[in-house]
Design a protein around this motif. Structure first.
Motif, PDB file in Angstrom:
ATOM      1  N   ARG A 207      42.219  64.152   6.966  1.00  0.00           N
ATOM      2  CA  ARG A 207      42.116  64.852   8.243  1.00  0.00           C
ATOM      3  C   ARG A 207      43.386  64.594   9.042  1.00  0.00           C
ATOM      4  O   ARG A 207      43.859  63.455   9.104  1.00  0.00           O
ATOM      5  CB  ARG A 207      40.896  64.333   9.016  1.00  0.00           C
TER       6      ARG A 207
ATOM      7  N   ALA B 136      35.667  59.011  -1.156  1.00  0.00           N
ATOM      8  CA  ALA B 136      34.274  58.892  -1.596  1.00  0.00           C
ATOM      9  C   ALA B 136      34.167  58.359  -3.022  1.00  0.00           C
ATOM     10  O   ALA B 136      33.227  57.650  -3.357  1.00  0.00           O
ATOM     11  CB  ALA B 136      33.587  60.247  -1.501  1.00  0.00           C
TER      12      ALA B 136
ATOM     13  N   ALA C  43      49.069  52.044   1.026  1.00  0.00           N
ATOM     14  CA  ALA C  43      47.745  51.480   0.714  1.00  0.00           C
ATOM     15  C   ALA C  43      47.225  52.077  -0.579  1.00  0.00           C
ATOM     16  O   ALA C  43      47.486  53.239  -0.874  1.00  0.00           O
ATOM     17  CB  ALA C  43      46.771  51.786   1.852  1.00  0.00           C
ATOM     18  N   VAL C  44      46.534  51.278  -1.324  1.00  0.00           N
ATOM     19  CA  VAL C  44      45.826  51.797  -2.501  1.00  0.00           C
ATOM     20  C   VAL C  44      44.348  51.656  -2.176  1.00  0.00           C
ATOM     21  O   VAL C  44      43.860  50.561  -1.892  1.00  0.00           O
ATOM     22  CB  VAL C  44      46.178  51.004  -3.776  1.00  0.00           C
ATOM     23  N   LEU C  45      43.654  52.772  -2.144  1.00  0.00           N
ATOM     24  CA  LEU C  45      42.256  52.756  -1.752  1.00  0.00           C
ATOM     25  C   LEU C  45      41.353  52.922  -2.964  1.00  0.00           C
ATOM     26  O   LEU C  45      41.622  53.761  -3.826  1.00  0.00           O
ATOM     27  CB  LEU C  45      41.965  53.880  -0.757  1.00  0.00           C
TER      28      LEU C  45
ATOM     29  N   PRO D  29      34.216  53.011  -2.060  1.00  0.00           N
ATOM     30  CA  PRO D  29      34.343  53.807  -0.849  1.00  0.00           C
ATOM     31  C   PRO D  29      35.319  53.155   0.119  1.00  0.00           C
ATOM     32  O   PRO D  29      35.288  51.936   0.296  1.00  0.00           O
ATOM     33  CB  PRO D  29      32.938  53.776  -0.264  1.00  0.00           C
ATOM     34  N   ALA D  30      36.197  53.953   0.690  1.00  0.00           N
ATOM     35  CA  ALA D  30      37.186  53.373   1.593  1.00  0.00           C
ATOM     36  C   ALA D  30      37.697  54.424   2.557  1.00  0.00           C
ATOM     37  O   ALA D  30      37.561  55.622   2.323  1.00  0.00           O
ATOM     38  CB  ALA D  30      38.361  52.819   0.772  1.00  0.00           C
ATOM     39  N   GLU D  31      38.227  53.956   3.667  1.00  0.00           N
ATOM     40  CA  GLU D  31      38.837  54.854   4.640  1.00  0.00           C
ATOM     41  C   GLU D  31      40.178  54.278   5.020  1.00  0.00           C
ATOM     42  O   GLU D  31      40.407  53.062   4.969  1.00  0.00           O
ATOM     43  CB  GLU D  31      37.934  54.981   5.871  1.00  0.00           C
ATOM     44  N   TRP D  32      41.099  55.163   5.372  1.00  0.00           N
ATOM     45  CA  TRP D  32      42.418  54.726   5.809  1.00  0.00           C
ATOM     46  C   TRP D  32      42.810  55.571   7.003  1.00  0.00           C
ATOM     47  O   TRP D  32      42.501  56.776   7.039  1.00  0.00           O
ATOM     48  CB  TRP D  32      43.432  54.915   4.681  1.00  0.00           C
ATOM     49  N   ASP D  33      43.435  54.939   7.953  1.00  0.00           N
ATOM     50  CA  ASP D  33      43.795  55.649   9.159  1.00  0.00           C
ATOM     51  C   ASP D  33      45.215  55.298   9.514  1.00  0.00           C
ATOM     52  O   ASP D  33      45.635  54.137   9.392  1.00  0.00           O
ATOM     53  CB  ASP D  33      42.839  55.225  10.288  1.00  0.00           C
TER      54      ASP D  33
ATOM     55  N   ASP E 141      45.380  65.339  12.741  1.00  0.00           N
ATOM     56  CA  ASP E 141      45.371  65.844  14.100  1.00  0.00           C
ATOM     57  C   ASP E 141      46.694  65.398  14.699  1.00  0.00           C
ATOM     58  O   ASP E 141      46.850  64.247  15.105  1.00  0.00           O
ATOM     59  CB  ASP E 141      44.168  65.242  14.849  1.00  0.00           C
TER      60      ASP E 141
ATOM     61  N   HIS F  49      48.272  61.964  13.746  1.00  0.00           N
ATOM     62  CA  HIS F  49      47.192  61.063  13.340  1.00  0.00           C
ATOM     63  C   HIS F  49      46.559  61.563  12.039  1.00  0.00           C
ATOM     64  O   HIS F  49      46.109  62.704  11.970  1.00  0.00           O
ATOM     65  CB  HIS F  49      46.155  61.001  14.472  1.00  0.00           C
TER      66      HIS F  49
ATOM     67  N   HIS G 100      43.832  60.694   8.854  1.00  0.00           N
ATOM     68  CA  HIS G 100      42.721  59.843   8.434  1.00  0.00           C
ATOM     69  C   HIS G 100      42.312  60.230   7.010  1.00  0.00           C
ATOM     70  O   HIS G 100      42.149  61.406   6.711  1.00  0.00           O
ATOM     71  CB  HIS G 100      41.531  60.040   9.382  1.00  0.00           C
TER      72      HIS G 100
END
Lengths: 221, 288
Positions: free
Chosen positions: B239, B250, B277-279, B282-286, B241, B244, B246
């Motif tokens: 996402r 999943a 970052a290596v995700l 489940p993970a989120e990165w911002d 914006d 920014h 994000h």
């Protein structure tokens, strides 16, 4: 090949529209069987397996001779693809848990909602045990107990005598009961159900009264 | 406590109410004094409850439209009497066919020529000279208030390298780019199909949100401003914006890498491609 469903026959002859029709008619059932066999699984994974099933259908349809009903052949292929998927998944290394970098200020970040209900957790625990059964036992148990398929139809799908299916079902359940009773997540639910058994309440009351009686007898002495 | 094996068959018959009155009374008398059989009966009742829960659990809603394209291709291959050609061969065949027929799709400039110029000092993927790699084409599988280039997107609108996709505030556009690989563009979003080649797919998100499903083995990335999300077989959303960004993951794993921006200083260029970052799901990165 005159006994074949005309749509199946057209699809065998390479009619694309007939292929599509087969897909549309059977996709929901195939998805349901896949989901019942795999258990709680991300949608994308279920989708991949369903797609694999239909790709196999399209590739193998020319070998379908009509000895069995098309649905029997389709469900056989579905269970085979699901079995392959489970085996592949077992042998695949699991992702390690990697920490996501800390973020000090994250007004828009949303905590992952814990949507799993108590029932969902119990079902997940059950599936973890079901997946420990042998392929043959698991398939019969899932098709019969979760999918509601009669033993006679399962016998056709897995190409085994009905008696063998009933035997496999009995031993699959027996093995599963033992696993459920020993499972730390499910054992409390077993304990809870124990309380509602006939005679259990009276027996419990009698057991509780026993020391009182003994005490009373002792006092009398 | 008795140590005998539980009378499973008798308990199953008892639980199914399939015993005579005498048989039932006998089992109940046994149960009253046998904890092993009590435990077994409770377990099989729990199993009955759980299997009922399994049977009543809703089956996932599959997006069958996304699946149909791959299956249609397979059906066509079967109709020709062979197995489906590998993706690269199909793409190559399509490219050759386009070349032979001299077909020029719309007035969009040639895909590679349409790429924006990046700072010369930076070795970005977008500044590579054109490669003789066959192009892929995709198709829309669901649309609402969406455009592909200047044209309104409808079901099965073809998608090609260089296309700019845009959705209205309530719009959505689902695209299938290869077998098992596609995206869903959310409302008020703008996305460019930066690269659609047999050796990789790159999407550039200018604004809004794009959710992606990528089949393992396909090189797939989404660029969002100064960040690039590189797929390693996964399902994720990006996402954006403004500045920014994000990332919500999943399934599978992605790496978030730094990209140079127009106002990058010379020293920043070294950051290009640096993994931030290596995700692992489940993970989120911002980016904040």
């Amino acid at each position: 090949m005159s006994g074949l469903d005309p749509v199946v026959e057209r699809a065998r002859a390479g009619d694309e529209a007939a292929f599509n029709q087969l897909f549309r008619v059977h996709r929901d059932t195939v998805t349901r069987i896949i989901y019942r066999v795999l258990g709680p699984t991300p949608e994308a994974e279920v989708e991949d397996v369903v797609q694999d099933v239909f790709i196999h259908v399209f590739r193998s349809l020319k070998n379908f001779r009509g000895d069995a009903r098309f649905t029997t052949w389709l469900y056989r292929l579905t269970t085979n693809v699901a079995r392959m998927h489970i085996r592949k998944k077992r042998s695949r290394p699991r992702f390690a848990q990697v920490e996501v970098p800390e973020r000090g200020d994250e007004p828009e970040s949303k905590a992952r909602p814990d949507t799993a209900t108590e029932s969902g957790r119990r079902v997940e625990a059950l599936y973890a045990l079901v997946q420990q059964l042998s392929d043959k036992k698991r398939e019969v148990l899932v098709l019969h107990d979760f999918e509601g398929m009669p033993a006679k139809q399962i016998a056709e799908v897995v190409e085994a005598p009905v008696l063998t299916i009933r035997t496999r079902l009995f031993y699959a359940r027996k093995e599963l009961y033992a696993k459920i009773a020993a499972d730390p997540q499910l054992a409390p639910a077993v304990e809870h159900l124990l309380e509602s058994l006939p005679g259990k309440a009276q027996a419990k009351r009698a057991k509780a009264a026993e020391p009182r009686q003994r005490r009373a007898t002792g006092d009398a002495r | 406590m008795s140590e005998h094996a539980p009378k499973l068959r008798a308990l199953l018959a008892y639980d199914a109410d399939a015993l005579s009155v005498t048989g039932r009374a006998r089992i109940e008398a046994h149960l009253a004094g046998c904890e092993v059989c009590q435990g077994e009966l409770a377990t099989l009742r729990l199993y009955d409850e759980l299997s009922a829960e399994v049977r009543s659990a809703p089956v996932p809603q599959i997006d069958y439209d996304r699946m149909e394209l791959a299956l249609r291709r397979e059906a066509r291959a079967q109709a020709r009497g062979g197995r489906a050609l590998p993706l690269a061969l199909l793409a190559l065949a399509a490219a050759v066919l386009l070349g032979v027929l001299g077909l020029q799709r719309r007035e969009t400039p040639a895909p590679m020529a349409a790429l924006p110029s990046a700072p010369a000092a930076v070795a970005s993927t977008t500044t590579h000279p054109p490669e003789p790699m066959p192009t892929l084409s995709g198709t829309t599988t669901a649309t609402a208030d969406a455009q592909v280039g200047e044209a309104r997107a409808t079901l099965e609108t073809a998608l090609h390298e260089g296309d700019v996709l845009e959705t209205g505030p309530q719009g959505t556009l689902h695209g299938r780019l290869a077998a098992g690989t596609g995206f869903a563009l959310g409302g008020a979003s703008r996305l460019t199909l930066r690269r659609m080649r047999a050796d990789g797919i790159a999407l550039e998100l200018e604004r809004g949100q794009v959710s992606n499903a990528v089949r393992t083995g396909i090189h797939y990335r989404v660029e969002a401003g100064p960040y690039r999300v590189v797929v390693r077989g996964t399902r994720f959303s990006v996402r954006r914006d403004g500045d920014h960004v994000h990332v919500s993951l999943a399934e599978g794993a992605v790496a978030v890498e730094a990209l140079p921006t127009a106002d990058s200083r010379a020293g920043d260029a070294a950051a290009d491609g640096r993994t931030l970052a290596v995700l692992h799901a489940p993970a989120e990165w911002d980016s904040a």
